[in-house]
Write a protein that holds these residues in place. Structure first.
Motif, PDB file in Angstrom:
ATOM      1  N   ILE A   1       6.750   8.816  10.456  1.00 16.16           N
ATOM      2  CA  ILE A   1       7.040   7.477   9.935  1.00 16.16           C
ATOM      3  C   ILE A   1       7.892   7.351   8.543  1.00 16.16           C
ATOM      4  N   GLN A   2       7.477   8.268   7.714  1.00 17.07           N
ATOM      5  CA  GLN A   2       7.890   8.289   6.369  1.00 17.07           C
ATOM      6  C   GLN A   2       9.397   8.860   6.740  1.00 17.07           C
ATOM      7  N   LYS A   3       9.325   9.952   7.571  1.00 21.55           N
ATOM      8  CA  LYS A   3      10.676  10.716   7.412  1.00 21.55           C
ATOM      9  C   LYS A   3      11.830   9.797   8.135  1.00 21.55           C
ATOM     10  N   ARG A   4      11.143   9.067   9.203  1.00 21.11           N
ATOM     11  CA  ARG A   4      12.181   8.344  10.029  1.00 21.11           C
ATOM     12  C   ARG A   4      12.669   6.978   9.334  1.00 21.11           C
ATOM     13  N   GLY A   5      11.776   6.364   8.306  1.00 22.41           N
ATOM     14  CA  GLY A   5      12.007   5.456   7.626  1.00 22.41           C
ATOM     15  C   GLY A   5      13.054   5.506   6.430  1.00 22.41           C
TER      16      GLY A   5
ATOM     17  N   ALA B   1       1.004  -1.119   0.022  1.00 23.82           N
ATOM     18  CA  ALA B   1      -0.066   0.050   0.071  1.00 23.82           C
ATOM     19  C   ALA B   1       0.963   1.046  -0.133  1.00 23.82           C
ATOM     20  N   ARG B   2       0.628   2.280  -0.855  1.00 18.42           N
ATOM     21  CA  ARG B   2       1.342   3.272  -0.954  1.00 18.42           C
ATOM     22  C   ARG B   2       0.930   4.291   0.224  1.00 18.42           C
ATOM     23  N   VAL B   3       2.168   4.692   0.908  1.00 15.48           N
ATOM     24  CA  VAL B   3       1.918   5.416   2.251  1.00 15.48           C
ATOM     25  C   VAL B   3       1.265   6.722   2.136  1.00 15.48           C
ATOM     26  N   GLU B   4       1.636   7.326   0.725  1.00 12.27           N
ATOM     27  CA  GLU B   4       1.105   8.564   0.339  1.00 12.27           C
ATOM     28  C   GLU B   4      -0.413   8.508   0.248  1.00 12.27           C
TER      29      GLU B   4
ATOM     30  N   SER C   1      11.252   3.204  12.972  1.00 14.90           N
ATOM     31  CA  SER C   1      12.523   3.128  13.811  1.00 14.90           C
ATOM     32  C   SER C   1      12.031   2.644  15.166  1.00 14.90           C
ATOM     33  N   HIS C   2      13.049   2.055  16.039  1.00 21.79           N
ATOM     34  CA  HIS C   2      12.472   1.446  17.331  1.00 21.79           C
ATOM     35  C   HIS C   2      11.939   2.526  18.229  1.00 21.79           C
ATOM     36  N   ASP C   3      12.238   3.837  18.190  1.00 17.67           N
ATOM     37  CA  ASP C   3      11.521   4.641  19.052  1.00 17.67           C
ATOM     38  C   ASP C   3      10.218   5.027  18.696  1.00 17.67           C
ATOM     39  N   PHE C   4       9.662   4.496  17.421  1.00 10.87           N
ATOM     40  CA  PHE C   4       8.349   4.845  17.066  1.00 10.87           C
ATOM     41  C   PHE C   4       7.698   3.784  17.170  1.00 10.87           C
ATOM     42  N   THR C   5       7.807   2.427  17.426  1.00 13.55           N
ATOM     43  CA  THR C   5       7.052   1.450  17.269  1.00 13.55           C
ATOM     44  C   THR C   5       5.698   1.550  18.237  1.00 13.55           C
ATOM     45  N   ASP C   6       5.801   2.161  19.419  1.00 17.36           N
ATOM     46  CA  ASP C   6       4.655   2.350  20.412  1.00 17.36           C
ATOM     47  C   ASP C   6       3.610   3.162  19.827  1.00 17.36           C
ATOM     48  N   ALA C   7       3.879   4.359  19.023  1.00 17.42           N
ATOM     49  CA  ALA C   7       3.205   5.260  18.575  1.00 17.42           C
ATOM     50  C   ALA C   7       2.286   4.510  17.276  1.00 17.42           C
ATOM     51  N   TRP C   8       3.437   3.798  16.539  1.00 20.54           N
ATOM     52  CA  TRP C   8       2.652   3.166  15.236  1.00 20.54           C
ATOM     53  C   TRP C   8       1.665   1.974  15.639  1.00 20.54           C
ATOM     54  N   LEU C   9       1.837   1.259  16.851  1.00 20.09           N
ATOM     55  CA  LEU C   9       1.058   0.385  17.053  1.00 20.09           C
ATOM     56  C   LEU C   9      -0.321   0.852  17.828  1.00 20.09           C
ATOM     57  N   ASP C  10      -0.213   1.970  18.332  1.00 14.43           N
ATOM     58  CA  ASP C  10      -1.412   2.394  19.210  1.00 14.43           C
ATOM     59  C   ASP C  10      -2.598   2.682  18.382  1.00 14.43           C
ATOM     60  N   ARG C  11      -3.674   1.819  18.578  1.00 16.12           N
ATOM     61  CA  ARG C  11      -4.746   2.167  17.779  1.00 16.12           C
ATOM     62  C   ARG C  11      -5.795   3.297  18.044  1.00 16.12           C
ATOM     63  N   SER C  12      -5.299   3.889  19.384  1.00 17.09           N
ATOM     64  CA  SER C  12      -5.924   5.281  19.722  1.00 17.09           C
ATOM     65  C   SER C  12      -5.607   6.471  18.849  1.00 17.09           C
ATOM     66  N   VAL C  13      -4.614   6.211  18.155  1.00 16.00           N
ATOM     67  CA  VAL C  13      -4.066   7.269  17.408  1.00 16.00           C
ATOM     68  C   VAL C  13      -4.360   7.224  15.894  1.00 16.00           C
ATOM     69  N   ASP C  14      -5.075   8.268  15.316  1.00 13.26           N
ATOM     70  CA  ASP C  14      -5.364   8.162  13.982  1.00 13.26           C
ATOM     71  C   ASP C  14      -4.214   8.007  13.017  1.00 13.26           C
ATOM     72  N   GLY C  15      -3.887   6.979  12.038  1.00 14.11           N
ATOM     73  CA  GLY C  15      -2.649   7.095  11.173  1.00 14.11           C
ATOM     74  C   GLY C  15      -2.399   8.062  10.531  1.00 14.11           C
ATOM     75  N   ALA C  16      -3.339   8.889  10.203  1.00 14.56           N
ATOM     76  CA  ALA C  16      -3.020   9.952   9.307  1.00 14.56           C
ATOM     77  C   ALA C  16      -2.209  10.837   9.863  1.00 14.56           C
TER      78      ALA C  16
ATOM     79  N   ILE D   1       2.178  -4.443   3.292  1.00 10.84           N
ATOM     80  CA  ILE D   1       3.213  -3.545   3.609  1.00 10.84           C
ATOM     81  C   ILE D   1       3.427  -2.200   3.051  1.00 10.84           C
ATOM     82  N   LEU D   2       3.616  -1.289   3.530  1.00  6.36           N
ATOM     83  CA  LEU D   2       3.554   0.168   3.185  1.00  6.36           C
ATOM     84  C   LEU D   2       4.788   0.317   2.358  1.00  6.36           C
ATOM     85  N   THR D   3       4.776   1.244   1.368  1.00 12.33           N
ATOM     86  CA  THR D   3       5.871   1.453   0.657  1.00 12.33           C
ATOM     87  C   THR D   3       5.901   3.190   0.385  1.00 12.33           C
ATOM     88  N   CYS D   4       6.988   3.462   0.102  1.00 10.77           N
ATOM     89  CA  CYS D   4       7.219   4.884  -0.070  1.00 10.77           C
ATOM     90  C   CYS D   4       8.326   5.214  -1.617  1.00 10.77           C
ATOM     91  N   GLN D   5       8.337   6.492  -1.854  1.00 16.98           N
ATOM     92  CA  GLN D   5       9.336   6.810  -2.726  1.00 16.98           C
ATOM     93  C   GLN D   5      11.000   6.366  -2.252  1.00 16.98           C
TER      94      GLN D   5
END
Length: 231
Positions: free
Chosen positions: A190-194, A80-83, A169-184, A148-152
């Motif tokens: 996540i794209q910048k860190r990735g 899935a394109r992250v954009e 990144s390891h320091d962003f896993t908690d935020a990414w998995l947190d269902r209470s946070v809107d992915g947008a 799997i998300l992809t980017c440029q």
């Protein structure tokens, strides 16, 4: 894009890294080590349930949205394109609150028909950003599916292919998995860190292989390895 990856992992160690309770992971049900994982095969994913607990589970690699009436879609959904993931009907619900991490030893990208293997310089486990969805047909058991998300692609990866998987990144896993946070709200970070992680990946060309080939030999360098510049 990412349409083939390797996962030769210690699932118990993965569960510990993500604080997955033993009751929320069954190593016997998780995929066996493989160096040739392709779409519609089983993959291991880490995700948070509605109960707030983290689970390490087996998933079908090609996301099927809950509203689809068939297991087969008319278009591929292993990436899935992250954009655009937050806006496409197929992925929007998952991007909003059903996000996952897909652990991998490394992944392949193809320059034409020539495969290249990408991995961490120290061979640490890569965390691929993913989305998940539950689907079932009629009264059949529920099927956990994922993409799997992809980017440029940038820098070294861009010399092989124009897309690359988004790495967490390891320091962003908690935020990414947190269902209470809107992915947008998470996509820009996540794209910048990735991208920064991807810039430091090592990669090398490997010999062409077929769908039934497997084993550590698949990632053996065909030519000199490429490593990130230190200057």
């Amino acid at each position: 894009m990412c349409r083939c990856f390797a996962a030769d992992l210690d699932w118990d160690a993965i569960a510990e890294q993500f604080s997955v309770d033993k009751d929320d992971s069954d190593p016997a049900e998780l995929p066996q080590p493989s160096y040739n994982i392709t779409p519609k095969k089983s993959i291991g994913i880490v995700a948070q349930g509605k109960d707030g607990r983290r689970h390490l589970a087996n998933a079908y690699w090609s996301l099927i949205p809950a509203w689809n009436n068939s297991k087969e879609l008319t278009y591929p959904t292993y990436n899935a394109r992250v954009e655009s993931a937050c806006n496409r009907p197929t992925f929007a619900d998952s991007a909003r609150s059903m996000r996952a991490i897909i652990p991998a030893s490394g992944y392949y990208e193809f320059h034409g028909r020539r495969p290249y293997y990408f991995h961490a310089p120290d061979d640490a486990t890569l965390y691929l950003a993913g989305l998940f969805s539950w689907w079932r047909e009629g009264q059949s058991p529920w099927l956990l599916t994922a993409t799997i998300l992809t980017c440029q692609a940038v820098d070294g990866p861009a010399t092989v292919h124009d897309r690359m998987p988004v790495l967490v990144s390891h320091d962003f896993t908690d935020a990414w998995l947190d269902r209470s946070v809107d992915g947008a709200s998470l996509i820009p970070d996540i794209q910048k860190r990735g991208v920064e992680i991807s810039r430091n990946l090592a990669f090398h060309e490997v010999a062409a292989f077929g769908p039934t080939d497997n084993g550590h030999k698949l990632i053996r360098p065909l030519r000199q390895m490429h490593t990130p510049s230190l200057f």
